[in-house]
Design a protein around this motif. Structure first.
Motif, PDB file in Angstrom:
ATOM      1  N   PHE A  47       9.513 -26.950  46.627  1.00  0.00           N
ATOM      2  CA  PHE A  47       9.152 -25.989  47.667  1.00  0.00           C
ATOM      3  C   PHE A  47       8.795 -26.686  48.975  1.00  0.00           C
ATOM      4  CE2 PHE A  47       8.219 -22.936  44.091  1.00  0.00           C
ATOM      5  CZ  PHE A  47       9.186 -22.004  44.464  1.00  0.00           C
ATOM      6  N   TYR A  48       8.258 -27.890  48.889  1.00  0.00           N
ATOM      7  CA  TYR A  48       7.933 -28.649  50.097  1.00  0.00           C
ATOM      8  C   TYR A  48       9.213 -29.036  50.839  1.00  0.00           C
ATOM      9  CZ  TYR A  48       5.410 -31.996  53.058  1.00  0.00           C
ATOM     10  OH  TYR A  48       4.868 -32.660  54.132  1.00  0.00           O
ATOM     11  N   MET A  49      10.176 -29.579  50.105  1.00  0.00           N
ATOM     12  CA  MET A  49      11.455 -29.965  50.714  1.00  0.00           C
ATOM     13  C   MET A  49      12.223 -28.738  51.210  1.00  0.00           C
ATOM     14  SD  MET A  49      13.018 -32.861  48.199  1.00  0.00           S
ATOM     15  CE  MET A  49      12.123 -34.336  47.717  1.00  0.00           C
ATOM     16  N   PHE A  50      12.311 -27.743  50.362  1.00  0.00           N
ATOM     17  CA  PHE A  50      13.055 -26.524  50.701  1.00  0.00           C
ATOM     18  C   PHE A  50      12.411 -25.826  51.892  1.00  0.00           C
ATOM     19  CE2 PHE A  50      14.252 -22.045  50.116  1.00  0.00           C
ATOM     20  CZ  PHE A  50      15.626 -22.169  50.036  1.00  0.00           C
ATOM     21  N   GLY A  51      11.065 -25.773  51.897  1.00  0.00           N
ATOM     22  CA  GLY A  51      10.359 -25.155  53.009  1.00  0.00           C
ATOM     23  C   GLY A  51      10.591 -25.876  54.313  1.00  0.00           C
ATOM     24  N   GLY A  52      10.632 -27.218  54.273  1.00  0.00           N
ATOM     25  CA  GLY A  52      10.915 -27.990  55.471  1.00  0.00           C
ATOM     26  C   GLY A  52      12.309 -27.730  56.005  1.00  0.00           C
ATOM     27  N   MET A  53      13.288 -27.653  55.102  1.00  0.00           N
ATOM     28  CA  MET A  53      14.661 -27.385  55.507  1.00  0.00           C
ATOM     29  C   MET A  53      14.790 -25.997  56.123  1.00  0.00           C
ATOM     30  SD  MET A  53      18.114 -27.165  53.190  1.00  0.00           S
ATOM     31  CE  MET A  53      17.908 -25.409  52.900  1.00  0.00           C
ATOM     32  N   VAL A 232      12.981 -24.830  76.062  1.00  0.00           N
ATOM     33  CA  VAL A 232      11.656 -24.197  75.991  1.00  0.00           C
ATOM     34  C   VAL A 232      11.447 -23.569  74.625  1.00  0.00           C
ATOM     35  CG1 VAL A 232      10.233 -22.325  76.905  1.00  0.00           C
ATOM     36  CG2 VAL A 232      11.501 -23.799  78.468  1.00  0.00           C
ATOM     37  N   LYS A 233      12.468 -22.864  74.140  1.00  0.00           N
ATOM     38  CA  LYS A 233      12.371 -22.216  72.829  1.00  0.00           C
ATOM     39  C   LYS A 233      12.278 -23.254  71.720  1.00  0.00           C
ATOM     40  CE  LYS A 233      12.506 -18.164  70.713  1.00  0.00           C
ATOM     41  NZ  LYS A 233      11.945 -18.554  69.443  1.00  0.00           N
ATOM     42  N   LEU A 234      12.983 -24.360  71.881  1.00  0.00           N
ATOM     43  CA  LEU A 234      12.949 -25.429  70.885  1.00  0.00           C
ATOM     44  C   LEU A 234      11.549 -26.023  70.775  1.00  0.00           C
ATOM     45  CD1 LEU A 234      14.404 -27.363  68.938  1.00  0.00           C
ATOM     46  CD2 LEU A 234      14.939 -28.806  70.917  1.00  0.00           C
ATOM     47  N   VAL A 235      10.922 -26.251  71.917  1.00  0.00           N
ATOM     48  CA  VAL A 235       9.559 -26.792  71.906  1.00  0.00           C
ATOM     49  C   VAL A 235       8.613 -25.837  71.205  1.00  0.00           C
ATOM     50  CG1 VAL A 235       7.582 -27.406  73.359  1.00  0.00           C
ATOM     51  CG2 VAL A 235       9.871 -28.193  73.976  1.00  0.00           C
ATOM     52  N   ASN A 236       8.727 -24.553  71.552  1.00  0.00           N
ATOM     53  CA  ASN A 236       7.852 -23.552  70.942  1.00  0.00           C
ATOM     54  C   ASN A 236       8.078 -23.442  69.442  1.00  0.00           C
ATOM     55  OD1 ASN A 236       6.057 -21.072  70.965  1.00  0.00           O
ATOM     56  ND2 ASN A 236       7.987 -20.197  70.262  1.00  0.00           N
ATOM     57  N   ASP A 237       9.351 -23.306  69.035  1.00  0.00           N
ATOM     58  CA  ASP A 237       9.650 -23.115  67.615  1.00  0.00           C
ATOM     59  C   ASP A 237       9.373 -24.376  66.804  1.00  0.00           C
ATOM     60  OD1 ASP A 237      10.342 -20.577  68.222  1.00  0.00           O
ATOM     61  OD2 ASP A 237      12.500 -20.827  67.971  1.00  0.00           O
ATOM     62  N   SER A 238       9.493 -25.529  67.433  1.00  0.00           N
ATOM     63  CA  SER A 238       9.163 -26.776  66.741  1.00  0.00           C
ATOM     64  C   SER A 238       7.670 -26.836  66.432  1.00  0.00           C
ATOM     65  CB  SER A 238       9.578 -27.984  67.575  1.00  0.00           C
ATOM     66  OG  SER A 238      10.976 -28.035  67.725  1.00  0.00           O
ATOM     67  N   THR A 239       6.865 -26.369  67.387  1.00  0.00           N
ATOM     68  CA  THR A 239       5.418 -26.324  67.108  1.00  0.00           C
ATOM     69  C   THR A 239       5.109 -25.318  66.009  1.00  0.00           C
ATOM     70  OG1 THR A 239       5.018 -24.669  68.855  1.00  0.00           O
ATOM     71  CG2 THR A 239       4.837 -26.981  69.466  1.00  0.00           C
ATOM     72  N   MET A 240       5.883 -24.223  65.970  1.00  0.00           N
ATOM     73  CA  MET A 240       5.696 -23.234  64.898  1.00  0.00           C
ATOM     74  C   MET A 240       6.092 -23.819  63.547  1.00  0.00           C
ATOM     75  SD  MET A 240       6.989 -19.691  66.692  1.00  0.00           S
ATOM     76  CE  MET A 240       6.648 -18.739  65.214  1.00  0.00           C
ATOM     77  N   ALA A 241       7.206 -24.563  63.532  1.00  0.00           N
ATOM     78  CA  ALA A 241       7.639 -25.193  62.287  1.00  0.00           C
ATOM     79  C   ALA A 241       6.615 -26.221  61.820  1.00  0.00           C
ATOM     80  CB  ALA A 241       9.006 -25.856  62.474  1.00  0.00           C
ATOM     81  N   PHE A 242       6.084 -26.987  62.771  1.00  0.00           N
ATOM     82  CA  PHE A 242       5.038 -27.955  62.431  1.00  0.00           C
ATOM     83  C   PHE A 242       3.807 -27.234  61.885  1.00  0.00           C
ATOM     84  CE2 PHE A 242       1.225 -30.397  63.526  1.00  0.00           C
ATOM     85  CZ  PHE A 242       1.525 -31.609  62.914  1.00  0.00           C
ATOM     86  N   THR A 243       3.475 -26.104  62.512  1.00  0.00           N
ATOM     87  CA  THR A 243       2.335 -25.309  62.047  1.00  0.00           C
ATOM     88  C   THR A 243       2.561 -24.796  60.632  1.00  0.00           C
ATOM     89  OG1 THR A 243       1.923 -24.623  64.334  1.00  0.00           O
ATOM     90  CG2 THR A 243       0.856 -23.342  62.609  1.00  0.00           C
ATOM     91  N   THR A 244       3.811 -24.486  60.298  1.00  0.00           N
ATOM     92  CA  THR A 244       4.139 -24.027  58.945  1.00  0.00           C
ATOM     93  C   THR A 244       4.015 -25.152  57.926  1.00  0.00           C
ATOM     94  OG1 THR A 244       5.669 -22.370  59.815  1.00  0.00           O
ATOM     95  CG2 THR A 244       5.950 -23.002  57.513  1.00  0.00           C
ATOM     96  N   MET A 245       4.483 -26.347  58.303  1.00  0.00           N
ATOM     97  CA  MET A 245       4.523 -27.444  57.339  1.00  0.00           C
ATOM     98  C   MET A 245       3.230 -28.252  57.274  1.00  0.00           C
ATOM     99  SD  MET A 245       7.322 -27.062  55.858  1.00  0.00           S
ATOM    100  CE  MET A 245       7.151 -28.524  54.839  1.00  0.00           C
ATOM    101  N   PHE A 246       2.439 -28.242  58.351  1.00  0.00           N
ATOM    102  CA  PHE A 246       1.216 -29.046  58.378  1.00  0.00           C
ATOM    103  C   PHE A 246       0.248 -28.692  57.241  1.00  0.00           C
ATOM    104  CE2 PHE A 246      -3.162 -29.775  60.105  1.00  0.00           C
ATOM    105  CZ  PHE A 246      -3.127 -31.155  60.052  1.00  0.00           C
ATOM    106  N   PRO A 247      -0.021 -27.408  56.982  1.00  0.00           N
ATOM    107  CA  PRO A 247      -0.908 -27.109  55.845  1.00  0.00           C
ATOM    108  C   PRO A 247      -0.309 -27.519  54.503  1.00  0.00           C
ATOM    109  CG  PRO A 247       0.041 -25.092  56.724  1.00  0.00           C
ATOM    110  CD  PRO A 247       0.349 -26.173  57.700  1.00  0.00           C
ATOM    111  N   MET A 248       1.032 -27.463  54.382  1.00  0.00           N
ATOM    112  CA  MET A 248       1.665 -27.913  53.140  1.00  0.00           C
ATOM    113  C   MET A 248       1.454 -29.416  52.949  1.00  0.00           C
ATOM    114  SD  MET A 248       2.904 -25.145  51.870  1.00  0.00           S
ATOM    115  CE  MET A 248       1.618 -24.183  52.679  1.00  0.00           C
ATOM    116  N   TYR A 249       1.488 -30.134  54.066  1.00  0.00           N
ATOM    117  CA  TYR A 249       1.199 -31.569  54.034  1.00  0.00           C
ATOM    118  C   TYR A 249      -0.223 -31.806  53.526  1.00  0.00           C
ATOM    119  CZ  TYR A 249       0.035 -36.249  55.800  1.00  0.00           C
ATOM    120  OH  TYR A 249      -0.403 -37.547  55.909  1.00  0.00           O
ATOM    121  N   LEU A 250      -1.178 -31.039  54.048  1.00  0.00           N
ATOM    122  CA  LEU A 250      -2.566 -31.180  53.615  1.00  0.00           C
ATOM    123  C   LEU A 250      -2.733 -30.792  52.147  1.00  0.00           C
ATOM    124  CD1 LEU A 250      -4.413 -29.632  56.713  1.00  0.00           C
ATOM    125  CD2 LEU A 250      -4.116 -32.068  56.174  1.00  0.00           C
TER     126      LEU A 250
END
Length: 454
Positions: A47-53, A232-250
């Motif tokens: 789920f970690y790998m799949f979620g990142g993809m 601009v959208k890439l920067v925003n969505d990249s931060t959203m993706a990081f926000t999604t994966m950061f808690p999974m990392y923790l």
């Protein structure tokens, strides 16, 4: 099955109906994963790998639907189909080139990348490393599928997202049932990979036959005009993706099965939303049409009507869902390989996440409206600081409250985002309405002056 639907209202109803079927199949898939594989280190890593993809592909989907498709529809109506075709191909081939390079680097340094990007042990990564070598190559055709589905939706082929999801889920279900004993968690990745290739093949054929699509035509002329918005959208969505994966990392440093349980809880809490979010996907196409015709009053009426009904339905659903969460989890996930400890964590996390459902609906419908009005930079200015604050909350609350801290942070930020985005959207709609009314009044005045002169 009717592939092309002429009216937006019919498209919304048809897509929403299919979404019910899709979510039932997806729920059955999750049930089988929990029943046969339970919640452990293997499912956590999958789920970690799949979620990142998926998080990375959702960035692409968001850019395509909010920037590329509105622009391509404009080119189609004001220039030609050939121009639109070349514009979208240029974007897709650029993305594929970048993705191939990144995937190649990750595949060469697979173990080191996973050790750097997660808290899983080296031993666990060694055992489950083949998941990476299956999922990453499958992401290439998956990227193409994401773009082509959005293209087809702009031509009123609204059912394809559901069809793609059904095929993915059915193959995963088949491979779980047939090969769980011999392949274990690898059966999930193999099923997904085969389904993605099949979807890619029939989509390529379908779009060629029905749209007379040319795969050799591409031009970067108009893509340059969209470059600023894409970045601009890439920067925003990249931060959203990081926000999604950061808690999974923790959470990957917690006991085995934690990420799996969180994944199950997220999917179950989002199930009531999927039907409404699908309606919003069709709604965005309709709003884009209204915006192109300068019908500001009609846009506001549609936004208020659809938004109001959706919030009311989600609120009622969330109340019943919260009351019935324990029997739902125990009946659906209490048997098979899930442990009693996993079930209790599941129920606690789900109870907190349910609170966010009405607020997530407000965020979804407001976000669609901002995209239609091409207020990408405004949306980004709101979301980047929100995502940074969310990550800080995740870190603090997970550190303090463990798994429940994840859900608390998620709910808190959904409430904040819903207030900010809905307020901004209503303000912008008011300005657009005033601008159009002034324009119409001026036109009528000039017409009367001309008649008087005659």
């Amino acid at each position: 099955m009717k592939a092309k639907i002429e009216s937006y209202k019919s498209g919304a109803i048809y897509s929403a109906g299919l979404s019910v079927v899709v979510k039932f199949i997806a729920f059955f898939q999750n049930f089988l994963i929990a029943y046969y594989l339970g919640a452990g280190t293997g499912t956590d890593i999958y789920f970690y790998m799949f979620g990142g993809m998926i998080a990375a592909c959702e960035i692409l989907q968001s850019i395509t639907s909010s920037i590329l498709i509105p622009r391509s529809m404009l080119l189609r109506n004001q220039d030609s189909f050939h121009t639109e075709n070349a514009y979208l191909n240029a974007f897709l081939y650029t993305i594929l080139s970048i993705a191939t390079i990144i995937i190649g680097i990750i595949l060469i340094n697979g173990k080191e990348c996973l050790l750097f990007l997660s808290n899983f042990s080296a031993q666990d990564i060694d055992i489950h490393l083949p998941l990476l070598y299956i999922l990453l190559p499958a992401s290439i055709p998956y990227i193409i599928n994401v773009v082509y589905v959005e293209v087809l939706a702009s031509y009123k082929y609204f059912v394809f997202p559901q069809v793609i999801t059904v095929i993915n889920n059915i193959f995963i279900i088949l491979f779980i049932v047939l090969f769980h004993a011999s392949l274990g968690v690898f059966s999930l990745a193999v099923g997904f990979g085969i389904a993605t290739i099949i979807n890619f093949l029939w989509l390529v054929i379908f779009i060629k036959r029905n749209l007379s699509w040319s795969y050799s035509s591409f031009s970067f002329t108009h893509l340059k005009d969209s470059f600023s918005d894409i970045c601009v959208k890439l920067v925003n969505d990249s931060t959203m993706a990081f926000t999604t994966m950061f808690p999974m990392y923790l959470l990957s440093m917690f006991y085995p099965g934690t990420i799996t349980v969180i994944t199950y809880a997220n999917k179950l809490s989002q199930a009531p939303m999927i039907l409404l979010v699908q309606l919003f996907a069709v709604l965005q196409i309709k709003l884009s049409e209204l915006y192109s015709k300068h019908l500001g009053r009609e846009m506001k009426r549609t936004y208020m009507e659809i938004g109001g009904k959706s919030i009311l339905l989600s609120l009622i659903g969330a109340i019943f869902f919260f009351i019935l969460r324990r029997p739902i989890v125990e009946i659906c996930f209490g048997n098979g390989a899930m442990t009693p400890e996993n079930i209790e964590v599941f129920i606690e996390v789900l109870g907190i996440l349910i609170v966010s459902i009405p607020f997530s609906i407000i965020v979804a419908v407001s976000m669609r409206m901002l995209f239609v009005m091409r207020k990408i930079k405004v949306y980004t200015l709101f979301m980047i600081p929100c995502n940074i604050i969310t990550c800080v909350l995740y870190y603090c609350l997970i550190e303090k409250n463990g798994v429940n801290g994840y859900a608390m942070a998620d709910v808190s930020m959904e409430i904040v985002k819903s207030i900010m985005l809905s307020g901004c959207t209503l303000l912008l709609l008011k300005k657009i309405k005033c601008k159009y009314e002034e324009s119409v009044s001026y036109t009528h005045l000039r017409a009367h002056e001309t008649e008087a002169d005659l």
